[in-house]
Design a protein around this motif. Structure first.
Motif, PDB file in Angstrom:
ATOM      1  N   LEU A  37       0.838  -1.200   0.000  1.00 50.77           N
ATOM      2  CA  LEU A  37       0.000   0.000   0.000  1.00 50.77           C
ATOM      3  C   LEU A  37       0.871   1.247   0.000  1.00 50.77           C
ATOM      4  O   LEU A  37       1.844   1.331   0.745  1.00 50.77           O
ATOM      5  CB  LEU A  37      -0.891   0.013   1.249  1.00 50.77           C
ATOM      6  CG  LEU A  37      -1.654   1.307   1.546  1.00 50.77           C
ATOM      7  CD1 LEU A  37      -2.708   1.587   0.483  1.00 50.77           C
ATOM      8  CD2 LEU A  37      -2.292   1.244   2.923  1.00 50.77           C
ATOM      9  N   HIS A  38       0.478   2.192  -0.824  1.00 46.61           N
ATOM     10  CA  HIS A  38       1.064   3.532  -0.770  1.00 46.61           C
ATOM     11  C   HIS A  38      -0.088   4.516  -0.661  1.00 46.61           C
ATOM     12  O   HIS A  38      -1.061   4.439  -1.412  1.00 46.61           O
ATOM     13  CB  HIS A  38       1.886   3.841  -2.019  1.00 46.61           C
ATOM     14  CG  HIS A  38       2.392   5.252  -2.045  1.00 46.61           C
ATOM     15  ND1 HIS A  38       3.340   5.721  -1.159  1.00 46.61           N
ATOM     16  CD2 HIS A  38       2.060   6.308  -2.830  1.00 46.61           C
ATOM     17  CE1 HIS A  38       3.570   6.991  -1.408  1.00 46.61           C
ATOM     18  NE2 HIS A  38       2.800   7.374  -2.413  1.00 46.61           N
ATOM     19  N   VAL A  39       0.037   5.438   0.295  1.00 45.86           N
ATOM     20  CA  VAL A  39      -0.989   6.457   0.480  1.00 45.86           C
ATOM     21  C   VAL A  39      -0.437   7.797   0.020  1.00 45.86           C
ATOM     22  O   VAL A  39       0.614   8.230   0.473  1.00 45.86           O
ATOM     23  CB  VAL A  39      -1.424   6.558   1.964  1.00 45.86           C
ATOM     24  CG1 VAL A  39      -2.480   7.648   2.128  1.00 45.86           C
ATOM     25  CG2 VAL A  39      -1.923   5.224   2.480  1.00 45.86           C
ATOM     26  N   ALA A  66       3.316   7.435  -8.426  1.00 46.01           N
ATOM     27  CA  ALA A  66       3.226   6.359  -7.429  1.00 46.01           C
ATOM     28  C   ALA A  66       3.077   4.999  -8.107  1.00 46.01           C
ATOM     29  O   ALA A  66       3.718   4.023  -7.693  1.00 46.01           O
ATOM     30  CB  ALA A  66       2.059   6.618  -6.482  1.00 46.01           C
ATOM     31  N   LYS A  67       2.278   4.915  -9.166  1.00 42.71           N
ATOM     32  CA  LYS A  67       2.104   3.652  -9.903  1.00 42.71           C
ATOM     33  C   LYS A  67       3.436   3.180 -10.476  1.00 42.71           C
ATOM     34  O   LYS A  67       3.774   2.001 -10.396  1.00 42.71           O
ATOM     35  CB  LYS A  67       1.084   3.819 -11.037  1.00 42.71           C
ATOM     36  CG  LYS A  67      -0.344   3.859 -10.583  1.00 42.71           C
ATOM     37  CD  LYS A  67      -1.270   4.052 -11.778  1.00 42.71           C
ATOM     38  CE  LYS A  67      -2.692   4.271 -11.331  1.00 42.71           C
ATOM     39  NZ  LYS A  67      -3.590   4.564 -12.461  1.00 42.71           N
ATOM     40  N   GLU A  68       4.183   4.108 -11.063  1.00 44.84           N
ATOM     41  CA  GLU A  68       5.486   3.761 -11.638  1.00 44.84           C
ATOM     42  C   GLU A  68       6.447   3.277 -10.562  1.00 44.84           C
ATOM     43  O   GLU A  68       7.116   2.249 -10.723  1.00 44.84           O
ATOM     44  CB  GLU A  68       6.091   4.969 -12.354  1.00 44.84           C
ATOM     45  CG  GLU A  68       5.366   5.375 -13.611  1.00 44.84           C
ATOM     46  CD  GLU A  68       5.849   6.705 -14.173  1.00 44.84           C
ATOM     47  OE1 GLU A  68       6.927   7.201 -13.748  1.00 44.84           O
ATOM     48  OE2 GLU A  68       5.137   7.265 -15.027  1.00 44.84           O
ATOM     49  N   ARG A  69       6.515   4.000  -9.447  1.00 49.92           N
ATOM     50  CA  ARG A  69       7.469   3.654  -8.387  1.00 49.92           C
ATOM     51  C   ARG A  69       7.098   2.356  -7.685  1.00 49.92           C
ATOM     52  O   ARG A  69       7.969   1.584  -7.295  1.00 49.92           O
ATOM     53  CB  ARG A  69       7.589   4.802  -7.395  1.00 49.92           C
ATOM     54  CG  ARG A  69       8.202   6.031  -8.100  1.00 49.92           C
ATOM     55  CD  ARG A  69       8.792   7.007  -7.203  1.00 49.92           C
ATOM     56  NE  ARG A  69       9.938   6.414  -6.523  1.00 49.92           N
ATOM     57  CZ  ARG A  69      10.695   7.065  -5.685  1.00 49.92           C
ATOM     58  NH1 ARG A  69      10.458   8.314  -5.437  1.00 49.92           N
ATOM     59  NH2 ARG A  69      11.709   6.482  -5.087  1.00 49.92           N
ATOM     60  N   ILE A  70       5.811   2.091  -7.529  1.00 51.48           N
ATOM     61  CA  ILE A  70       5.396   0.852  -6.875  1.00 51.48           C
ATOM     62  C   ILE A  70       5.695  -0.343  -7.782  1.00 51.48           C
ATOM     63  O   ILE A  70       6.082  -1.412  -7.312  1.00 51.48           O
ATOM     64  CB  ILE A  70       3.916   0.910  -6.416  1.00 51.48           C
ATOM     65  CG1 ILE A  70       3.730   0.090  -5.154  1.00 51.48           C
ATOM     66  CG2 ILE A  70       2.947   0.463  -7.481  1.00 51.48           C
ATOM     67  CD1 ILE A  70       2.441   0.379  -4.405  1.00 51.48           C
ATOM     68  N   GLU A  74       8.054  -3.460  -6.739  1.00 57.65           N
ATOM     69  CA  GLU A  74       7.585  -4.845  -6.865  1.00 57.65           C
ATOM     70  C   GLU A  74       8.577  -5.690  -7.666  1.00 57.65           C
ATOM     71  O   GLU A  74       8.849  -6.835  -7.311  1.00 57.65           O
ATOM     72  CB  GLU A  74       6.221  -4.902  -7.553  1.00 57.65           C
ATOM     73  CG  GLU A  74       5.070  -4.511  -6.674  1.00 57.65           C
ATOM     74  CD  GLU A  74       3.746  -4.562  -7.418  1.00 57.65           C
ATOM     75  OE1 GLU A  74       3.730  -4.642  -8.670  1.00 57.65           O
ATOM     76  OE2 GLU A  74       2.715  -4.512  -6.741  1.00 57.65           O
ATOM     77  N   ALA A  75       9.126  -5.123  -8.744  1.00 60.25           N
ATOM     78  CA  ALA A  75      10.058  -5.865  -9.597  1.00 60.25           C
ATOM     79  C   ALA A  75      11.363  -6.192  -8.880  1.00 60.25           C
ATOM     80  O   ALA A  75      12.046  -7.156  -9.239  1.00 60.25           O
ATOM     81  CB  ALA A  75      10.342  -5.055 -10.863  1.00 60.25           C
ATOM     82  N   GLN A  76      11.709  -5.434  -7.858  1.00 58.43           N
ATOM     83  CA  GLN A  76      12.945  -5.658  -7.110  1.00 58.43           C
ATOM     84  C   GLN A  76      12.807  -6.757  -6.059  1.00 58.43           C
ATOM     85  O   GLN A  76      13.800  -7.168  -5.479  1.00 58.43           O
ATOM     86  CB  GLN A  76      13.384  -4.370  -6.412  1.00 58.43           C
ATOM     87  CG  GLN A  76      13.803  -3.276  -7.367  1.00 58.43           C
ATOM     88  CD  GLN A  76      14.117  -1.991  -6.633  1.00 58.43           C
ATOM     89  OE1 GLN A  76      13.353  -1.546  -5.773  1.00 58.43           O
ATOM     90  NE2 GLN A  76      15.250  -1.387  -6.960  1.00 58.43           N
TER      91      GLN A  76
END
Length: 144
Positions: A37-39, A66-70, A74-76
């Protein structure tokens, strides 16, 4: 205690990977599902609703970033996420709301070392702890 569903609340700073790696290790050890979750703190919320300009475009840009960074975060990581959520509002209240909605057993947040005025004003980790519907694990992170 055994955890079945863990909510990882990230601020998407560079230190988020440290917190995420510990959450992944706990999930792998317990077999728990992981929800990230990111708020995005609403600018209206942050400024008490007294923003004299239309901030729709700014909020949309924050959402896209936020979508790009999340996705990068996730890929890491070496574990599939049950789901990732990006929401907008008050940080602590949104973490509590999602934790209840997703019926999680544990909330994991990063805790930055605070000093001086920041310590007196409190931290997100402290705010999440009070009023949380489940256990809260604060992972200490530093910039080194």
């Amino acid at each position: 205690m055994m955890y079945n569903r863990i909510l990882l609340a990230v601020d998407l700073t560079d230190e988020s990977i440290k917190v995420a790696n510990k959450a992944v290790a706990l999930c792998q050890a317990t077999g728990a599902e992981l929800i990230m979750l990111h708020v995005i703190e609403s600018l209206n919320y942050a400024y008490g609703g007294d923003v004299p300009i239309d901030i729709t475009d700014i909020q949309s840009q924050l959402q896209e970033t936020a979508k790009e960074r999340i996705s990068i975060l996730e890929a890491q990581l070496s574990i599939p996420f049950k789901e990732s959520c990006i929401t907008q509002g008050g940080i602590e209240s949104e973490i509590h709301r999602i934790a209840e909605e997703k019926q999680v057993d544990l909330i994991i947040v990063g805790s930055h070392c605070r000093h001086g005025l920041a310590l007196l004003l409190g931290s997100t980790a402290n705010g999440v702890l009070h009023g949380a519907p489940c256990d809260v694990l604060a992972i200490k992170v530093s910039k080194d």
